[in-house]
Write an enzyme that holds these catalytic residues in place. Structure first.
Site, short mmCIF file in Angstrom:
data_model
loop_
_atom_site.label_atom_id
_atom_site.label_comp_id
_atom_site.label_asym_id
_atom_site.label_seq_id
_atom_site.Cartn_x
_atom_site.Cartn_y
_atom_site.Cartn_z
N ASP C 88 0.83 -1.21 0.00
CA ASP C 88 0.00 0.00 0.00
C ASP C 88 0.86 1.26 0.00
O ASP C 88 0.50 2.27 -0.61
CB ASP C 88 -0.91 0.01 1.23
CG ASP C 88 -2.11 -0.92 1.06
OD1 ASP C 88 -2.29 -1.46 -0.04
OD2 ASP C 88 -2.85 -1.11 2.03
N ASN C 162 -4.03 9.63 1.73
CA ASN C 162 -4.46 9.06 3.01
C ASN C 162 -4.99 10.10 3.98
O ASN C 162 -6.15 10.07 4.36
CB ASN C 162 -3.28 8.35 3.70
CG ASN C 162 -3.32 6.85 3.52
OD1 ASN C 162 -4.25 6.31 2.93
ND2 ASN C 162 -2.31 6.17 4.02
N ARG C 190 -8.18 20.94 22.12
CA ARG C 190 -6.89 20.67 22.74
C ARG C 190 -6.67 19.16 22.70
O ARG C 190 -7.52 18.40 23.17
CB ARG C 190 -6.87 21.20 24.17
CG ARG C 190 -6.79 22.75 24.17
CD ARG C 190 -6.54 23.29 25.55
NE ARG C 190 -7.70 23.05 26.39
CZ ARG C 190 -7.67 22.89 27.70
NH1 ARG C 190 -6.50 22.94 28.33
NH2 ARG C 190 -8.77 22.69 28.40
N ALA C 204 -6.08 3.60 7.98
CA ALA C 204 -4.69 3.76 8.44
C ALA C 204 -4.64 4.45 9.80
O ALA C 204 -5.26 3.97 10.75
CB ALA C 204 -3.91 4.54 7.37
N TYR C 205 -3.95 5.55 9.90
CA TYR C 205 -3.72 6.22 11.18
C TYR C 205 -5.04 6.58 11.87
O TYR C 205 -5.19 6.42 13.10
CB TYR C 205 -2.87 7.46 10.94
CG TYR C 205 -2.36 8.19 12.15
CD1 TYR C 205 -2.22 7.56 13.39
CD2 TYR C 205 -1.98 9.53 12.06
CE1 TYR C 205 -1.73 8.24 14.49
CE2 TYR C 205 -1.48 10.22 13.16
CZ TYR C 205 -1.37 9.58 14.37
OH TYR C 205 -0.88 10.25 15.46
N LEU C 207 -7.82 5.15 11.93
CA LEU C 207 -8.43 3.99 12.58
C LEU C 207 -7.79 3.75 13.95
O LEU C 207 -8.48 3.47 14.94
CB LEU C 207 -8.27 2.74 11.69
CG LEU C 207 -9.07 1.50 12.09
CD1 LEU C 207 -10.57 1.75 12.01
CD2 LEU C 207 -8.70 0.30 11.23
N GLN C 261 4.94 13.28 3.51
CA GLN C 261 5.69 14.53 3.60
C GLN C 261 5.37 15.29 4.88
O GLN C 261 4.22 15.35 5.29
CB GLN C 261 5.31 15.44 2.42
CG GLN C 261 5.56 14.82 1.07
CD GLN C 261 4.84 15.63 0.01
OE1 GLN C 261 3.71 15.32 -0.35
NE2 GLN C 261 5.49 16.69 -0.44
#
Lengths: 305, 305, 305, 305
Positions: C88, C162, C190, C204-205, C207, C261
């Site tokens: 992926d 993503n 916050r 990905a993140y 989840l 990036q």
């Protein structure tokens, strides 16, 4: 399922004095293959020099008649070890009953590794030998003593190893529960229900409802609301020395579950009280057993080197 | 802000013998109104017959010169009670230092109710009187003794009241941590970081990351992964008698935080070890105080009758 | 790793007209076995009658010189299909670049099944044949066009497949972010950070941080706070037609990530703006492919009959 | 409760032509104060030049006889605006019925701000005037068309604005549900139940069970398992153009709920099918209304400047 090497004679650790002279064997009642597994294990125990009895229903279900059949009470007084062949559910059922007599348990799983049945059927010979001769690690699991109060009278009592659950009826909407701990008001919770789980039960229903894992040596219960209306109603870990009280304030057809046992048709004002039982469940594990290994395997955590 | 009735002479419970003869007062350094609050409280304590000292920095910041100024060590040996005027953060800072000397603390919040500063400034006269005369409820809070190991040497040591946190650098992606408890491998966790929180810290960062609340009398820590890669890496409550070890396995610019203190630029192989401190934080509360009342108010649970 | 039957001539669906005449092949740069896999697949494509080019870096890394090497822009104009051999992550990297040219992608995973690389290396012959002849299912994945504003100027622009993530520095405590959607104030949050994820990034993140899964056809992003201070700051799904703006209000060393990036050292007042890109990623799947099959396998859901 | 200035004559925006000539008023049936509120609002509408009718049951419950009483069908054909005085629950009940006729709704809350009843009773004069003259923001909310299939026959049909819920009986343990989307197998889920919620319902039960918020313009439903056995069974957002099918595979006394309506005693093999309704609920808001303001207030997010 075929068991490995049933006729092999030498198992590790079978020299020296037996630590457990009379072993009770309990099988999972409906399981296919239970008859063969129970028979081979019983035979193995006899080879090791143990007296062997079968739990009454196990004897009836397997049709094995060459071993004495005992009921739970007789087992608790006559035997000094109980060997459970099945899964966590089998352990849960028999464990609750045996805890009162103080009989230690060893769990042999017939299929997948269980949280508390940690010896695979295929390796029972290697693992049981040392245990029978006194080489094991012992662990005590707290039990919950629950009672249901209605109009100042106890109308139900039960012991639970996993959890005590109060929940709404199936077609009803939310239930409202008043929670008190040691007589202090905690909160009125509107939710689908409330789980009070022991460390043993923290890997079961409570985990599905968002609760944390509790190490078995934590002297505490975790109280987990199911789908709570208030988002800040988070799971809370309470000392098991507390008395937790849950009163039905609103909602229809509420019920309470104590492991497998259910009490339905609870009424407004009914109060479920949970204390720590005077008894604990004694679990014996092979030397080198680790609680964390079991967690990691059961929960499919990534394993490091 | 005006404090109520500064010249009123009779406060509840001010007859009889003083239980605490010498009280240290600590104020929140930067807070507006701190000078007035500290002065009035110190004056009130003198009226009650107590000797009063100010913590050194509090004295410097408020400019109050009529009371002796003591550093933390001197306070611990000369005084028998510490009165903290501020918020939970102030308590956290001073509490960690005072715990070693065994000096009990009382917290007075200047603004909103805190989890551990439970006396409102407006009611200090009514609540402090009885405490000074020995009518209070005492609670002990566990502290964590943390150390960082690099190449078999301890390179850093700290005490934490709330939590020990290991996390990835800001621009880095995941960190990988190897967790061991009492020498047993638990799991390699890939996550943003890992929080090990005490019961006191369970209402802070750990709660935001999905951890449960821990009652202060639970002898345990909760270990909470932050955004774990593996969905079954759930929070786990461990006995505080354990030694928890977290090793940096992969990831850049990892850092460790111990309450407020940070150690940055951790290297692969660095190991953070957490044990229970030999000291505990002694918190004194007014009689009738309830931990659950504080939780319910702070977390905005719906309040029943 | 050996690929099955490299010399077998007949693959399913290889009769009739070619739908894709010129195929670009992209390999995972550092992977062991990449050279062999890329070579065999390129050979197979030629056997099918396709012209084959290699992506420039793939050619350099594998040392395969018998195929023309093209850079991404040249690929986009010369080829009519891109075949990605990797995982992926490889798809993510090249897909973002190819989306602008409208070139459709097919993903072949070299190891485990990916969320978007759904053809196993072992079955590429059976699966690619029909696709080359026009038998496939096409899916469009939305991309995010992100920009960073400082003092009314755009200082950074990026496309993300993503997610766009804004987070605190590693040693810093919380960050405070002001969120606006289409100019409407949403909240000041916050937290450790904030993830804005596409349907593709929702597995990905996002989840890990507690977000839901988004079906690829949902025209929306999910905004997921990481360890938010306020417990009711829950993930929210927003239409991708919105403009989402996140301003750094407080906190040190904040950074923003756009897929791989990073932009570090963000300042107070910096504003990250996310819109839907004018381009979409075109993914081709074998006929009969199901998004739900992939989810179920990747997330280890229990499979029914 | 007294309404402000009932006899004041000039309300903002009451000049010019009326956009809605005939307004139906619906009140919360059991609420104290409903009679007075409905009467004053109806009077205000007449002052504005509108014809006013009362919904039949509202007329009966309030005893107000000076306005024509219409049933829901008659309202839908005779009126061009419906004004609901109550809470979200009242809107939910009447909205479902009115959606078919295409009649737009305005919600006036009698107590706390609702998610869809966003005009406070105290400010109805200021807010209704402009709406009556055509100054409003219109929003369309998707509705779910649900049907229950047994042995290839539809045995029940319902429309839901909030959610469709399938759950286990109160005393039963888990239920097992087979989920399919557009004929594709998704998963067999073992859980307490499954919620399929619209954007409108995403702030209700689904939120308690761990689901995300869905912006009303998202063309999707969120499917949220309740206490799922498998930890990776996370909420998933599906396009509302899909057909979602949930079949009872195992478990006793399962039931299905469609907003308020329940269907109990579901059997193994029963299949609940959810599609998007051909109708939408038209909600009118005052100009300047923001969905995010409502969320922020209802969920107590911290408000920035």
């Amino acid at each position: 399922m075929t068991l490995p090497h049933p006729e092999s004679s030498a198992a590790p650790g079978d020299s020296g004095l037996l630590h457990f002279a009379h072993v009770a064997v309990i099988g999972k009642y409906q399981a296919a293959g239970a008859q063969q597994a129970v028979d081979e294990i019983a035979h193995f125990l006899q080879q090791q020099g143990c007296a062997v009895s079968l739990e009454q229903e196990t004897a009836a279900n397997t049709g094995l008649t060459q071993y004495p059949a005992l009921n739970v009470n007789a087992m608790a007084s006559a035997c000094d070890l109980a060997l459970v062949v099945g899964g966590d559910g089998t352990m849960l059922g028999i464990g609750r009953q045996l805890a009162q007599g103080g009989l230690p348990l060893v769990g042999i799983n017939q299929g997948r590794l269980g949280f508390i049945t940690d010896i695979a059927l295929g390796e029972y010979r290697a693992k049981l030998g040392p245990i029978l001769h006194g080489h094991y690690e012992e662990e005590a699991r707290d039990l919950m003593a629950a009672s249901v109060w209605r109009d100042d009278r106890v109308v139900f009592q039960a012991t639970a190893l996993n959890d005590v659950v109060v929940n709404r009826g199936g077609a009803a909407h939310m239930i409202e529960l008043r929670v008190e701990v040691d007589g202090h008001f905690v909160a009125n919770q509107r939710a689908d229900g409330l789980i009070i789980a022991s460390p043993t039960g923290s890997t079961a229903y409570a985990l599905s409802a968002g609760g944390p894992l509790l190490h078995p040596a934590i002297g505490g219960w975790v109280m987990v609301p199911i789908a709570p209306h208030t988002l800040s109603n988070r799971p809370i870990v309470l000392p098991s020395t507390c008395e937790v009280s849950v009163t039905i304030v609103a909602g229809h057809d509420a019920s309470a579950n104590f492991d497998m046992q259910s009490l339905t048709s609870l009424l407004h004002g009914d109060r479920i009280v949970v204390r720590r039982s005077a008894h604990t469940l004694r679990l014996l594990h092979p030397v080198g057993w680790s609680y964390y290994d079991t967690l990691r395997k059961k929960l499919h955590w990534n394993e490091g080197a």
